[in-house]
Each structure stands twice: as C-alpha cells, then as structure tokens.
Design a protein around this motif. Structure first.
Motif, PDB file in Angstrom:
ATOM      1  N   LYS A 261      59.710  28.189  86.642  1.00 49.95           N
ATOM      2  CA  LYS A 261      58.835  27.313  85.851  1.00 49.95           C
ATOM      3  C   LYS A 261      58.886  27.684  84.365  1.00 49.95           C
ATOM      4  CE  LYS A 261      55.433  26.410  89.506  1.00 49.95           C
ATOM      5  NZ  LYS A 261      54.024  26.646  89.909  1.00 49.95           N
ATOM      6  N   LEU A 264      62.067  26.324  83.084  1.00 48.19           N
ATOM      7  CA  LEU A 264      62.092  24.856  83.153  1.00 48.19           C
ATOM      8  C   LEU A 264      61.421  24.249  81.916  1.00 48.19           C
ATOM      9  CD1 LEU A 264      62.915  22.492  85.028  1.00 48.19           C
ATOM     10  CD2 LEU A 264      60.602  22.574  85.978  1.00 48.19           C
ATOM     11  N   LEU A 265      60.331  24.885  81.442  1.00 52.43           N
ATOM     12  CA  LEU A 265      59.589  24.331  80.306  1.00 52.43           C
ATOM     13  C   LEU A 265      60.048  24.896  78.968  1.00 52.43           C
ATOM     14  CD1 LEU A 265      56.019  24.258  81.891  1.00 52.43           C
ATOM     15  CD2 LEU A 265      57.527  22.325  81.422  1.00 52.43           C
ATOM     16  N   TYR A 266      61.021  25.811  78.994  1.00 52.04           N
ATOM     17  CA  TYR A 266      61.467  26.465  77.759  1.00 52.04           C
ATOM     18  C   TYR A 266      62.117  25.443  76.815  1.00 52.04           C
ATOM     19  CZ  TYR A 266      64.052  29.644  74.702  1.00 52.04           C
ATOM     20  OH  TYR A 266      64.571  30.302  73.609  1.00 52.04           O
ATOM     21  N   GLU A 267      61.634  25.382  75.600  1.00 57.14           N
ATOM     22  CA  GLU A 267      62.148  24.462  74.572  1.00 57.14           C
ATOM     23  C   GLU A 267      62.105  23.002  75.003  1.00 57.14           C
ATOM     24  OE1 GLU A 267      65.910  26.111  73.178  1.00 57.14           O
ATOM     25  OE2 GLU A 267      64.840  27.421  71.783  1.00 57.14           O
ATOM     26  N   VAL A 268      61.133  22.676  75.867  1.00 59.36           N
ATOM     27  CA  VAL A 268      60.885  21.287  76.242  1.00 59.36           C
ATOM     28  C   VAL A 268      59.675  20.807  75.455  1.00 59.36           C
ATOM     29  CG1 VAL A 268      60.034  19.826  78.123  1.00 59.36           C
ATOM     30  CG2 VAL A 268      61.903  21.435  78.537  1.00 59.36           C
ATOM     31  N   HIS A 269      59.716  19.596  74.961  1.00 60.46           N
ATOM     32  CA  HIS A 269      58.549  19.036  74.287  1.00 60.46           C
ATOM     33  C   HIS A 269      57.838  18.111  75.263  1.00 60.46           C
ATOM     34  CE1 HIS A 269      60.785  20.156  70.365  1.00 60.46           C
ATOM     35  NE2 HIS A 269      60.094  21.153  70.832  1.00 60.46           N
ATOM     36  N   ASP A 270      58.127  16.816  75.243  1.00 58.10           N
ATOM     37  CA  ASP A 270      57.510  15.926  76.228  1.00 58.10           C
ATOM     38  C   ASP A 270      58.257  16.093  77.556  1.00 58.10           C
ATOM     39  OD1 ASP A 270      56.589  13.935  77.836  1.00 58.10           O
ATOM     40  OD2 ASP A 270      56.885  12.317  76.392  1.00 58.10           O
ATOM     41  N   PRO A 271      57.604  16.635  78.573  1.00 57.06           N
ATOM     42  CA  PRO A 271      58.323  16.881  79.836  1.00 57.06           C
ATOM     43  C   PRO A 271      58.764  15.595  80.532  1.00 57.06           C
ATOM     44  CG  PRO A 271      56.070  17.753  79.910  1.00 57.06           C
ATOM     45  CD  PRO A 271      56.195  17.045  78.615  1.00 57.06           C
ATOM     46  N   ARG A 272      58.209  14.476  80.125  1.00 56.12           N
ATOM     47  CA  ARG A 272      58.609  13.201  80.736  1.00 56.12           C
ATOM     48  C   ARG A 272      59.776  12.563  79.982  1.00 56.12           C
ATOM     49  NH1 ARG A 272      53.810  14.781  81.437  1.00 56.12           N
ATOM     50  NH2 ARG A 272      52.934  14.724  83.546  1.00 56.12           N
ATOM     51  N   ILE A 283      60.638  15.489  83.989  1.00 56.04           N
ATOM     52  CA  ILE A 283      60.191  16.501  84.954  1.00 56.04           C
ATOM     53  C   ILE A 283      58.692  16.405  85.188  1.00 56.04           C
ATOM     54  CG2 ILE A 283      62.092  18.130  84.603  1.00 56.04           C
ATOM     55  CD1 ILE A 283      60.199  19.753  82.751  1.00 56.04           C
ATOM     56  N   GLY A 284      58.116  15.237  84.843  1.00 54.61           N
ATOM     57  CA  GLY A 284      56.671  15.057  85.012  1.00 54.61           C
ATOM     58  C   GLY A 284      56.223  15.212  86.454  1.00 54.61           C
ATOM     59  N   ALA A 285      57.114  14.880  87.396  1.00 51.22           N
ATOM     60  CA  ALA A 285      56.763  15.009  88.815  1.00 51.22           C
ATOM     61  C   ALA A 285      57.651  16.041  89.511  1.00 51.22           C
ATOM     62  CB  ALA A 285      56.885  13.650  89.501  1.00 51.22           C
ATOM     63  N   ALA A 286      58.239  16.923  88.717  1.00 52.51           N
ATOM     64  CA  ALA A 286      59.148  17.923  89.298  1.00 52.51           C
ATOM     65  C   ALA A 286      58.383  18.879  90.204  1.00 52.51           C
ATOM     66  CB  ALA A 286      59.849  18.710  88.188  1.00 52.51           C
TER      67      ALA A 286
END
Lengths: 448, 125
Positions: A261, A264-272, A283-286
């Motif tokens: 996790k 997965l979120l590293y250097e992500v802004h809007d996950p969708r 990845i909003g529903a990942a």
C-alpha cells in the motif's frame, strides 16, 4: 496464456548493484516467460547525463551500467529473460554499444539490442512549441535537456521484433513493465483495464526495494528482517493484468499488505486518475490482499483512455548552491551554534536568503524562511549541534563567499567550533509542460 | 434525560494508528496515511482532515491541501501544494524532496475509543 514474471533490479541511479543476481536466479527457477527491468532515471538524472555527454560524446548513459548488467547478462540471455532499462539516459546508442562490448568481453554471442528514440525534444523542430508552452519560465535560460516521457509501445514493438535487450532514455517508469506485458499478452492498445493493471504492477516495481521493505523500516513500529540484504521485487502478471508481488526466496525484506500500500500510493496524486503515457489508471477501488508469506495480490485496478498529451521535462542551468557546516559540542553547544549563524547572517547580508539549520535541534521539518526554527525555544541541554547554512546565487563568485565565511568561523566564530565542511555545486532547474502526443515521434531501432 | 454511556477515549500520535510515505513532484508533496488495521480507518478518516493537515504544515505555507479517500485500502492520500519551498531544484532544505514530511504528518494526535487500543502499533509513550 502463461504468467509473465517481471523482476526489477534497480529503482534509481545509485541503487544497489548486487540486486539483480538473486532476482534473475528466482526468475530462472520459476521458468516461463520473464523480463528484468532497470529504472535508473530520476527527474534530473537525465540533465546530468546530458552534461556528461557534452564533456564526452561517448558518455551520457547510466555510469553504473557495467556493474548493473555484468553479473546477470549471461543467465538472462541463456534463459530468454528480456532486459528493459532506461539506463540509456541521454545516450541510448552509447549504452547499447557498451552492452554489446560487455557481452563480447564476457564471451557471449552478440545479443539483439534495440534502442528507443524520440524522447529527446531539445532539437530545433520542437523549439517553438516548447517556447510557446513554457513562455517566460525558460526565456533566456541555457537549456540542458528536454525530454518527453514515452510510453510502452516502442518497447513492446522492439520486443516483438526480437530484441533481447531494450535500451531506453526517458520513458515513464511503469512503461518499462507495460512494454513486456503488451508484447507477451498481445493486448489491444485500447484495452484500458488490462493496461492500467500492468501499469500499477510497473508502479509497484519501479522503485525497486521500496515495495519489499526498503524505505519502510521504523524500529519497534515497522520492523523489517534482513534490511542489509533486501530482495528486489518480482511481479507475476496474469493475462487479465492483475499481479502478485513477491521477492526471491531467502532474501531479506518483507512483502505484505502494508509495504504494498505504501508503494502503491507513492508519488500518486488523484488515485482515480494516475496519468501515464499509456493509460489513466484508477486505483480508487483497488484491493491489496496478502495470499501467502511475502506474496501480495493487487486487484480492482481500472483503466480509462490515455490523454492526448505527453509530459515533457525541460532542464536548464540555474546557478549555484553553496552549503557550509560546522559543529559545536558540550556545554551551551546550541547557544554557540546560534551565535555562529548570526555572525554568518551579518557577514553575508545582501547575498539573498540564507537558510540556517541546527542539526540535532531543528533542521529538516523547517521552512527556508526560518519561521519554524524561530519558534523553537533555545535550550541549554543540547550537547551536540551541527550548524548548516545554505544559499543559492546565480553568480559563482557570490556563492563562494559562503564557503569562505563558514571556514573563517575557525578563528573568528564562537569557541570550540570544529569539522567545517563546505560544498559548492552548479544547480539545474526543471519546468514541465504537456506536448501534443502526435508531435513526438517515438520508435525503436535494432543495433546493427 | 438519561446520561449517554461514555466509552473511555485514548489520545495517541497518529503514527501508532497509521503509517505513510511521502512522494514529491516539483513543489508538490503527497503523503499517504494507511491504517494499521481496518477498524482504525473510520477514526482516522473522521479526524485527519484537510484543515488539520494544512495547520500542521502552516509554516511551509501550502496553497492547497487535497485529501483523497481510499476506503478499500483503509488509507488516505494527502496532496499538499507549494509546500517544498520550490522543490528539489529551488529549496535550501537539506531534504529538498521533503522525504521526511510523512513523519511530521504522523505526529498529529488521534482520539480513539480505548477498546481499539490493542490494535495500535509501537510502544506506549
């Protein structure tokens, strides 16, 4: 369709060079189709490579190329493990030639090497477009590099044409994994869900050990076994694009839901809406699920059509960064360090903003304006403080004054100061823009 | 009126209930906050707001804080604009990427029903 295994053996330029061996051993032991990727380009690495190439036209690719590849070139070629890396940096042809020579030195038959071209947009045909997009931010600047982030397509084309090794410059990091997946599974270019899943597999791989327990340990809270001998990640990608992340048996580190996790979120802004040249991944529903020890499945990733533009990074020379440090220890160490900072402020007045840090008291969380440090009440029980000062200046001679003033604290500063170190280095600035996709002609060619 | 039954509350630093990592692009930082246990997520999502994060980073003058919720992952992702003094190219900070900033966010305080305390990580202060 057989599972594709993709191992990652480097997450940045400067990563451990002994990472690839155990990954390749694990890929060989597993059998079946496999690829090995190397990600060695951070935002500014390419500009530094461009400067190296100016000094020496045969240079400009990853300086550790030999150390990264020599231990694994033979087993990869013998077992059909394709190698894909952005270690070509500012000179993919130079890297490809060096790899061919390395294979020869190792007594191997000449491998089929492809190089990816089209990412360099610093030439005259793009000058007007970039000037229009970037406007005043680069006016009058000395441009060092301008590179578009290419996607997976040319990598996949090169692999389909039989390349055993693909040498790229700037490509989006996850595309290093998407390329082999496209070539292996033969997905359509608009199969957004599958491409998005492979993209997030590539995202989990692209920083190397950051998904297997590297950059994670916090003793007593987040304990990681064998941090000194971390296993680098291997993604098992299925025909629908979903993946399981693991690492070589017996290696150090850990792969669990938490390490996955975090990466997965590293250097992500809007996950969708995670934008790459290949797709908009969602990845909003990942879902992240541990299925065995050191094996974690990533599911629920969706994809949307890619955008019509490619991100371009432009690097320019921006002046000089000067830094200096000096230590104080024992009674009233902090008071003496604060006094030294005051002296430097007075001596360097007029040179622009000077940052002062009291390492051991307050440094990293603070702001360049000094608001944070000003709010830290002086203490008299700190026994070990290192003062660090920094400033930037367009002009080298002005920046050098900081080094001289810090050095002069030996005789002119507060009592007992020791361990002066100073550094002066040229700096690069970066601006980015979005170039219409059709203005970038990406492709590959086989080295003769 | 009957008195509502009150469950005892414990106050803990966020790092005992969640972990996170910082990423940077230019002058923008993103910081994940991932619950150590699914049962801790509701309290985190309720209390770790955009406003509190903006307050925690106020000395760095962020221009915008956006929070993205990932209930499937029991995680939040904070995107904090203009918080890096210009970012890796311009900042004077030793840590010009802001790599350490997740630990500043994880110092925020969190209130939890005492019944959830066994799910916390790390030593009690």
């Amino acid at each position: 369709m057989e599972t594709l295994r993709i191992g990652c053996a480097a997450g940045f330029s400067g990563d451990r060079t002994d990472a690839a061996g155990p990954v390749v051993e694990a890929l060989v032991a597993a059998g079946g189709p496999a690829a090995l990727i190397f990600e060695t380009l951070a935002e500014r690495t390419l500009a530094l490579a461009q400067l190296a190439r100016r000094r020496d036209p045969s240079a400009g690719y990853e300086p550790l190329l030999d150390a990264l590849l020599a231990p694994v070139l033979a087993p990869c070629l013998r077992h059909g493990i394709r190698i894909v890396g952005n270690f070509g940096a500012a000179n993919p042809r130079g890297a490809a030639l060096r790899i061919r020579a390395l294979a020869h030195e190792l007594g191997l038959a000449a491998p089929r090497i492809a190089l990816i071209h089209g990412d360099d947009v610093s030439g005259p045909e793009h000058r007007d477009a970039l000037a229009r997009l970037l406007g005043a931010s680069i006016a009058g600047r000395e441009i060092v590099s301008a590179n578009a982030y290419l996607g997976a397509e040319p990598i996949a084309q090169a692999l389909r044409a039989g390349a055993q090794i693909v040498v790229a410059g700037r490509v989006a990091d996850p595309s290093l994994a998407v390329g082999p997946a496209l070539a292996h599974f033969g997905w359509a270019g608009d199969d957004w869900d599958r491409i998005a899943r492979a993209t997030m597999a590539g995202h989990l791989l692209e920083c190397g050990a950051q998904v297997t327990g590297g950059y994670y340990a916090d003793p007593g809270v987040k304990d990681v076994p064998g941090l000194a001998r971390l296993g680098y990640p291997i993604a098992e990608i299925e025909a629908d694009g979903t993946c399981v992340i693991g690492k070589p048996a017996g290696s150090g580190g850990i792969v669990d839901e938490h390490t996955v996790k975090e990466q997965l979120l590293y250097e992500v802004h809007d996950p969708r809406a995670y934008l790459t040249p290949d797709v908009v991944a969602d990845i909003g529903a990942a879902e992240v699920q541990a299925i065995a020890a050191d094996r974690v499945r990533l599911g629920g990733v969706r994809g949307h059509p890619r955008t019509g533009t490619l991100k371009v990074n432009v690097c320019f020379e921006s002046g000089w960064l000067a830094e200096g440090e000096i230590s104080y220890a024992g009674p009233r160490a902090e008071a003496r360090a604060r006094l030294a900072a005051q002296v430097l402020r007075e001596r360097l007045a007029g040179l622009g903003a000077l940052r002062a840090d009291l390492i051991g008291v307050a440094s990293i969380f603070g702001d360049d304006g000094g608001q944070w440090l000003a709010a830290v009440p002086p203490r008299d029980d700190v026994r070990d403080v290192r003062l660090r000062v920094a400033l930037r200046h367009a002009d080298r001679a002005s920046a050098e004054r900081l080094a001289r003033e810090v050095t002069a604290l030996y005789t002119c500063g507060p009592a007992g100061g020791g361990g002066v170190r100073t550094a002066l280095r040229p700096t690069l600035g970066t601006v980015s823009c979005l170039l219409p996709r059709e203005q970038v002609r990406a492709g590959f060619e086989m080295l003769d | 009126m009957s008195k509502p039954t009150t469950t005892p509350i414990v106050t803990v630093p966020l790092w005992r209930a969640a972990h996170g990592r910082t990423g940077d692009k230019g002058n923008r930082s993103n910081i994940s906050v991932i619950a150590w246990h699914p049962s801790l997520y509701a309290a985190i999502a309720e209390q770790i707001t955009e406003a509190r994060v903006a307050q925690q980073f106020a000395h760095r003058r962020p221009t915008r804080v956006a929070r993205h919720e990932l209930p499937n992952l029991h995680a939040l992702n904070f995107v904090i604009d203009d918080v890096l003094d210009g970012g890796v190219n311009d900042a004077l900070n030793l840590d010009s990427h802001g790599k350490a900033l997740s630990f500043l966010l994880l110092e925020l305080e969190l209130e939890l029903p005492a019944s959830l305390a066994p799910l916390l990580r790390g030593p009690e202060p």
